[in-house]
Scaffold this motif. Structure first.
Motif, PDB file in Angstrom:
ATOM      1  N   GLU A   1     -19.528  -7.334  -9.695  1.00  0.00           N
ATOM      2  CA  GLU A   1     -18.573  -6.379 -10.270  1.00  0.00           C
ATOM      3  C   GLU A   1     -17.210  -6.472  -9.580  1.00  0.00           C
ATOM      4  N   ILE A   2     -16.588  -7.661  -9.659  1.00  0.00           N
ATOM      5  CA  ILE A   2     -15.306  -7.843  -8.987  1.00  0.00           C
ATOM      6  C   ILE A   2     -14.194  -7.050  -9.660  1.00  0.00           C
TER       7      ILE A   2
ATOM      8  N   HIS B   1     -14.076  -4.085 -10.014  1.00  0.00           N
ATOM      9  CA  HIS B   1     -13.908  -2.834  -9.287  1.00  0.00           C
ATOM     10  C   HIS B   1     -13.686  -3.074  -7.798  1.00  0.00           C
ATOM     11  N   SER B   2     -13.245  -4.290  -7.470  1.00  0.00           N
ATOM     12  CA  SER B   2     -12.732  -4.568  -6.132  1.00  0.00           C
ATOM     13  C   SER B   2     -11.341  -3.959  -6.028  1.00  0.00           C
TER      14      SER B   2
ATOM     15  N   MET C   1      -7.683  -3.738  -5.230  1.00  0.00           N
ATOM     16  CA  MET C   1      -6.558  -4.631  -4.971  1.00  0.00           C
ATOM     17  C   MET C   1      -5.329  -3.850  -4.506  1.00  0.00           C
TER      18      MET C   1
ATOM     19  N   CYS D   1      -8.319  -0.780  -8.756  1.00  0.00           N
ATOM     20  CA  CYS D   1      -9.319  -1.825  -9.000  1.00  0.00           C
ATOM     21  C   CYS D   1      -8.679  -3.017  -9.709  1.00  0.00           C
ATOM     22  N   LEU D   2      -9.279  -4.178  -9.545  1.00  0.00           N
ATOM     23  CA  LEU D   2      -8.770  -5.384 -10.199  1.00  0.00           C
ATOM     24  C   LEU D   2      -8.629  -5.163 -11.701  1.00  0.00           C
TER      25      LEU D   2
ATOM     26  N   ALA E   1      -8.789 -12.211  -5.790  1.00  0.00           N
ATOM     27  CA  ALA E   1     -10.146 -11.646  -5.812  1.00  0.00           C
ATOM     28  C   ALA E   1     -11.198 -12.740  -5.710  1.00  0.00           C
TER      29      ALA E   1
ATOM     30  N   VAL F   1     -12.291 -14.249  -2.219  1.00  0.00           N
ATOM     31  CA  VAL F   1     -13.383 -13.594  -1.493  1.00  0.00           C
ATOM     32  C   VAL F   1     -14.723 -14.131  -1.975  1.00  0.00           C
TER      33      VAL F   1
END
Length: 403
Positions: free
Chosen positions: A246-247, A249-250, A252, A266-267, A323, A326
């Motif tokens: 679930e990137i 909701h990384s 940023m 979030c992204l 993103a 990572v």
């Protein structure tokens, strides 16, 4: 015509379990015996014996090759059984259907519909039934088709333990929705299986569009939402509650825009379709020109050399690369695939994305192949079709990947 349902029932004993795994692998994709051995994790000798027995009983067909049998394809004998994959987007639905004795190129897509999850289940469910019926009729080729499996890709997290939406259940879904149950009732089927659309995009790419050596595949879907599907060691990685990848909701921008998940910056709020359109509209506010109202129109204007649209899309690629850096440091993938609606701007996005990957990741982890999806806008539906077939592979403690 072979009866596949009888052969896909519960298997008892190692020999029957292995036979069923080989059969499922061929149903998903005709392959060489070496390919079947790799995909089922069975020895070459075991696969050879199973293929020989199933060819003798009229289940499998071994195509002749020009080099003495090496490289010969193993496929199903004629059948009326059809597998179906459905992709439900926020604003669209797509369906693919394929008779299982036919190859990947013979799949039969349903009509594209602009009715999706945002339309509500009262409108969505009848639309899916209509599309599935039409696609299955075409796939049947004049025969009475039998829908043997149906998989569904959805734009949210699915708990692999329950097959239902994982909490927190994000809009447009709610906690009461049991989509698999509602689809079973609507379509008159006994089994419907769901998974996240990015997961199934990865499954489709790994099954139909990668070389044997691609052990780690990351599929990034950028549309209204942003997510990643992960294949590691020939297995789909879902995580404990289906939330792996679930990137979108990384975080940023810690003080950025509020996301529908409740987080900030979030992204998804930076490069999701709505964000991209909003950035362009803000830059062009007060202009006498018509301003874009969709990601498609932004991409079209960028291809017509609109400076604002080009810049916004290139910036989206850079932020996506940050993103993914990572992800590269954690997984060191062989392949990263861009899918979703942003794929149409891959010529503008992938270059800046690669620059950020190289800049922000550990040297050597970002040497993955970076490309757009080779399966186009039906990628997730193809993955859903594979998911439906793989749902039969539940015998025994060790589950082989049939894709």
């Amino acid at each position: 015509m072979i009866d596949l349902r009888e052969q896909l029932g519960p298997a008892g004993g190692v020999k029957q379990i292995n036979r069923k795994r080989v059969l499922l692998a061929v149903m998903i994709k005709a392959d060489t015996q070496a390919g079947l051995s790799r995909r089922t994790s069975l020895s070459g000798g075991t696969v050879s014996a199973i293929v020989r027995d199933m060819a003798a009983d009229g289940t499998l067909l071994i195509e002749k090759s020009d080099n003495g049998g090496r490289g010969a394809l193993v496929r199903l004998c004629p059948t009326s059984s059809v597998a179906v994959g459905v992709h439900i987007g926020f604003n669209h639905t797509r369906v693919v259907a394929r008779r299982l004795d036919q190859g990947f190129a013979d799949r039969h897509p349903g009509e594209y519909s602009n009715i999706g999850a945002n339309s509500g289940l009262d409108r969505l469910l009848p639309e899916i039934r209509q599309q599935v019926d039409a696609a299955v009729r075409r796939a049947g080729g004049g025969q009475q088709p039998d829908i043997i499996s149906l998989g569904v890709a959805v734009p949210r997290m699915i708990d692999p333990r329950t097959g239902r939406f994982t909490s927190p259940v994000l809009p447009p879904w709610n906690r009461r929705d049991d989509l698999a149950k509602q689809l079973r009732r609507t379509l008159g089927l006994t089994t419907v299986v769901l998974d996240n659309d990015a997961n199934l995009g990865a499954l489709a790419e790994q099954t139909f569009a990668t070389d044997d050596g691609m052990e780690t595949v990351v599929y990034v879907k950028v549309s209204t939402g942003v997510g990643a599907g992960l294949i590691i060691g020939n297995s789909l990685v879902r995580g404990h509650r289906g939330m792996a990848g679930e990137i979108g909701h990384s975080v940023m921008e810690p003080r950025g825009a509020l996301c529908r998940c409740g987080g900030r910056g979030c992204l998804e709020t930076v490069i999701g379709a709505d964000s991209i359109v909003r950035q362009v509209r803000e830059a062009l506010s007060g202009s006498s020109l018509d301003v874009p109202d969709s990601l498609r129109s932004v991409i079209d204007r960028a291809h017509a050399e609109d400076a604002v649209c080009v810049r916004v899309l290139e910036d989206a690629g850079r932020r996506l690369g940050e993103a993914l850096a990572v992800v590269c440091n954690m997984l060191n993938p062989n392949l990263i695939v861009l899918g979703g609606r942003l794929e149409a701007a891959s010529d503008l996005v992938l270059g800046p994305c690669k620059e950020s990957l190289v800049r922000y990741s550990l040297r050597g982890t970002a040497d993955a192949v970076l490309r757009k999806s080779s399966l186009g806008q039906l990628t997730e539906a193809h993955g859903a079709l594979v998911l439906g077939l793989r749902s039969y592979d539940r015998d025994g403690e060790a589950q082989a990947v049939a894709g």
